[in-house]
Every structure is written in structure tokens, then in C-alpha cells.
Design an enzyme around this catalytic site. Structure first.
Site, short mmCIF file in Angstrom:
data_model
loop_
_atom_site.label_atom_id
_atom_site.label_comp_id
_atom_site.label_asym_id
_atom_site.label_seq_id
_atom_site.Cartn_x
_atom_site.Cartn_y
_atom_site.Cartn_z
N SER A 144 0.86 -1.18 0.00
CA SER A 144 0.00 0.00 0.00
C SER A 144 0.90 1.23 0.00
O SER A 144 2.12 1.13 0.14
CB SER A 144 -0.94 0.00 1.21
N ILE A 155 -8.13 -5.44 9.44
CA ILE A 155 -8.98 -5.98 8.37
C ILE A 155 -8.23 -5.86 7.05
O ILE A 155 -8.00 -4.77 6.54
CB ILE A 155 -10.32 -5.21 8.29
N CYS A 197 -5.08 -7.77 6.43
CA CYS A 197 -3.75 -7.61 7.03
C CYS A 197 -2.60 -7.86 6.07
O CYS A 197 -1.44 -7.61 6.42
CB CYS A 197 -3.61 -8.53 8.24
N TRP A 209 0.48 -9.25 4.30
CA TRP A 209 1.57 -10.12 4.78
C TRP A 209 1.98 -9.78 6.22
O TRP A 209 3.09 -10.08 6.64
CB TRP A 209 2.77 -10.01 3.85
N THR A 243 -7.21 -11.96 6.34
CA THR A 243 -6.93 -11.81 4.92
C THR A 243 -7.72 -12.86 4.15
O THR A 243 -8.14 -13.87 4.72
CB THR A 243 -5.42 -11.96 4.64
N ILE A 244 -7.91 -12.61 2.85
CA ILE A 244 -8.59 -13.60 2.00
C ILE A 244 -7.58 -14.30 1.09
O ILE A 244 -7.96 -14.96 0.13
CB ILE A 244 -9.74 -12.96 1.18
N CYS A 261 -0.51 3.00 -13.06
CA CYS A 261 -1.06 3.50 -11.79
C CYS A 261 -0.24 4.68 -11.27
O CYS A 261 -0.79 5.65 -10.75
CB CYS A 261 -1.10 2.38 -10.76
#
Length: 383
Positions: A139, A175, A177, A179, A198-199, A355
Site C-alpha cells: 500500500s 482488516i 492484514c 503479509w 486476509t482472504i 497506476c
């Protein structure tokens, strides 16, 4: 250089599609087969027809296929967006299809919650370990005082912890998280207990290794399944996967888990407008079913649920972060080239570059928003 110097751009075909593209580029500072770093070098005669018919999906796929190249895609993207070409980036059929899908289906339902984890975050820890810094933050970093990617990510984590006013012994929920970046930092430096969800199976596995010996629990779990009560809640780089149909549920969940004197920090990429849309290429190859919230989306969904205490925008810092990730990919790709093909390398180069250009053009933002349930007293946010 990003391109193969042995390749020679083709003679541009005299077609209607080429003339249309040239007219769109007029005044942008981007030319075809030019010598400037932001210029597009064309290697395939069908390039023009492909992007006119498929928009950004065709542009991105054509790059992955080696149909065109550009020394500095970030500069190209920034100039094109500043020129207003973002308004023409998607074909009408692409915009209509996404709106129909998003209108009739919950693209981020519980049943579909793990799709992005499997498609992107599970791609390979070895790849992300080389792209990111030692914190494994995926991020935006905080570059106010930092002079390196690692310092910017460390400062971002500390900024979030200070905004949450973490105290030893607190229970913290992370919410999304990843790594384990924030979980490790908060537990190690602020003496708190952290539950991270994490998903992504790959993320969960590495996060558990990184947080071994610390009061950190990492779960493979969707946020809607959470139970319990936490003194502080943080969510960094996850809200982009929630989807507009689930914003209300998201904030209701946070309120349910947060005590009266608790604080919640939301760190998310933001859109300048409230149109429900997604870039077709990013949606297919990077973040399936992702959608960026606007300031209005966040304000409306949190209304009557949480009190907004502070809102900070440091979106310009994402440009620096993405370019640092790109430099890492270029510097270390040879270490994993036997496990990933050239198309994947070009996919990541295109994703990071485009990006970066979008943040540089200020078409995208990065917000940190602090919420409470209406705790008494004044809240002063650190900067």
C-alpha cells in the site's frame, strides 16, 4: 530501457484507426514512434484497431503481447490523463457491461470474496518479496520525511499507529492484514495484541511466519464473519475490494466490533467521482471485482454508524511508492524469471507504471480517515 533495443517500430499503416488515434493524441505530448521517453513505439499493424475496439483492455493486453512499447509508461499515462483521454479510455460497451454486472450482482459477495486473493495476492510470495520492501507493505508509503521505500513504509505504519493512539495491552483488529506488516509493527513497537484477517492463503502463511513469537493471530477470514470486540480497528489497502453494495455492511461491522471509546483507521485509494466503474484491464488482470470509493461513498456509508474525526490525503505519495516497486521489479526479476513468463513481467510493469501515472495526474487519491463512535473530547490527528 524497458523495450528490446533490437526491435524496430513498424511503418505506421495508413488506416482510419491510426488517424483516429493520432487525433486523440494531438496536444498530449505523446507521439507515435517518437524519440521522447513517453512516446509509443508500435510493433504490430493491428495495434490501432485493437485499442479503438477494446479501449484500455486492448491497450494493456497489446502491451503484454509485445505489440507496443514505451520507455516511460508512467509519463505516457500521466500525460494522456492530463490531456483528458481517461474519458475515452473505456468503450461504451465496457462501461455498460460493468454497470449491469455491478447493478444486478454483488461482485464482492461472501461467495466471491476470495477471488481477488486467488487471482492476485496468491500469485507468488517470491514475486511480492522482490517487488516490496522488507515491511512487505503493499500500500502507499508516507514520503513526507522518507528518502527510501523502506523508510516511507515504516513511517506509514507508525503514522497509522499514532493516529490510533495505540497503548500496550490493547486488542487491535487488522482488516485485510496482507503479509502482516501493520500487525508485526504494532505488536513489536506498541505492545498490542493483533488479530489480522486476509482472504489470501499465501499472505496468511507468510504473515504467520513474519509474526511468529509476537501476540499476533492471522486468520483466513472474510470481514463479514468477524465476531468479538476490539479496542482499535485498522484497514489498510483493503476497502478497494469491498464494493459499493457492501459499504454499509462494512461500516456496520466496524461499529459492531468497536467499543464506545474505540478508534478506526481506514486507509484506501479513492476516486475523484462517484461513478461505479472499473478499468477493464485492471479488473481482469490485477484486482478482479475491485472498485474505488469516492469521498461521497465513504461519507454516506459511514453516516449514522461512525463519526469522522480526521481525513488526510497523501495520494501524491503513491506515485513515488509505485515507481519504487517498479524499480524493484526491474532490478530483481532475473531472480524469478524461471518461474514467471515474460507476459507476467510486462503485466506488472504496465500495472505499476500506469497506476503511477494516474496518481501523478491526480486522477486517483489516497486517503487515511479516522473514525470513532463519538468518543468525548477532542481528537488531534498526528501528521
Amino acid at each position: 530501457m524497458t523495450s528490446d533495443s533490437r526491435l524496430v517500430p513498424i511503418a505506421l499503416p495508413d488506416t482510419r484507426a491510426r488517424r483516429v488515434v493520432e487525433r486523440l493524441l494531438e496536444g498530449s505530448g505523446v507521439t507515435l514512434n517518437g524519440d521522447a521517453p513517453q512516446d509509443i513505439r508500435v510493433y504490430h499493424p493491428d495495434f490501432f484497431a485493437r485499442i479503438l475496439h477494446q479501449g484500455t483492455l486492448g491497450l494493456g493486453e497489446a502491451y503484454m503481447d509485445g505489440w507496443w512499447d514505451c520507455e516511460r509508461i508512467d509519463r505516457m499515462a500521466c500525460r494522456l490523463l492530463q490531456h483528458g483521454l481517461g474519458e475515452h479510455a473505456q468503450t461504451p460497451s465496457e462501461r455498460l457491461m460493468y454497470r449491469l454486472q455491478a447493478g444486478f450482482f454483488n461482485l464482492q459477495s461472501r461467495a466471491r470474496a476470495y477471488i481477488v486473493g486467488e487471482a492476485h495476492y496468491d500469485l507468488g510470495n517470491d514475486l511480492f518479496e522482490r517487488m516490496l520492501d522488507a515491511t512487505m507493505c503493499y500500500s502507499c508509503g508516507y514520503w513526507k520525511r522518507a528518502d527510501s521505500l523502506h523508510a516511507a513504509q515504516r513511517d506509514k505504519l507508525e503514522l497509522a499507529c499514532r493516529k490510533l493512539d495505540l497503548q500496550p495491552g490493547m486488542r487491535v483488529l487488522d482488516i485485510g492484514c496482507g503479509w502482516g506488516s501493520l500487525a508485526e509493527h504494532a505488536a513489536r513497537h506498541h505492545g498490542v495484541e493483533v488479530t489480522g484477517i486476509t482472504i489470501s492463503r499465501e499472505q496468511a502463511e507468510l504473515a504467520r511466519q513474519r509474526c511468529r513469537g509476537l501476540p499476533v493471530e492471522i486468520r483466513l477470514e472474510d470481514y463479514r464473519e468477524l465476531q468479538g470486540r476490539f479496542d482499535r480497528i485498522v484497514s489498510i489497502g483493503m476497502f478497494e475490494h469491498v464494493g459499493h453494495r457492501n459499504y454499509a455492511t462494512y461500516f456496520q461491522t466496524v461499529r459492531r466490533l468497536l467499543p464506545e471509546d474505540g478508534l478506526f483507521l481506514l486507509h484506501t485509494i479513492g476516486s475523484n467521482n462517484s461513478e461505479i466503474s472499473a478499468d477493464p484491464w485492471i479488473n481482469r488482470y490485477i484486482f478482479p471485482n475491485g472498485v474505488l470509493p469516492s469521498a461521497v461513498h465513504i461519507a454516506r456509508a459511514s453516516e449514522n454508524q461512525l463519526l469522522m474525526e480526521d481525513w488526510q490525503n497523501f495520494g501524491a505519495d503513491y506515485d513515488h511508492t509505485l515507481m519504487a516497486w517498479l524499480a524493484n521489479v526491474d532490478a530483481h526479476w532475473h531472480e524469478i524469471a524461471d518461474r514467471y513468463n515474460e507476459r507476467t513481467r510486462r503485466m506488472f510493469r504496465y500495472y505499476l507504471s500506469v497506476c503511477a501515472g494516474a496518481f501523478r495526474a491526480r486522477n486517483l487519491q489516497l486517503w487515511q480517515v479516522v473514525f470513532s463512535r463519538g468518543r468525548p473530547g477532542r481528537y488531534d490527528a498526528p501528521r
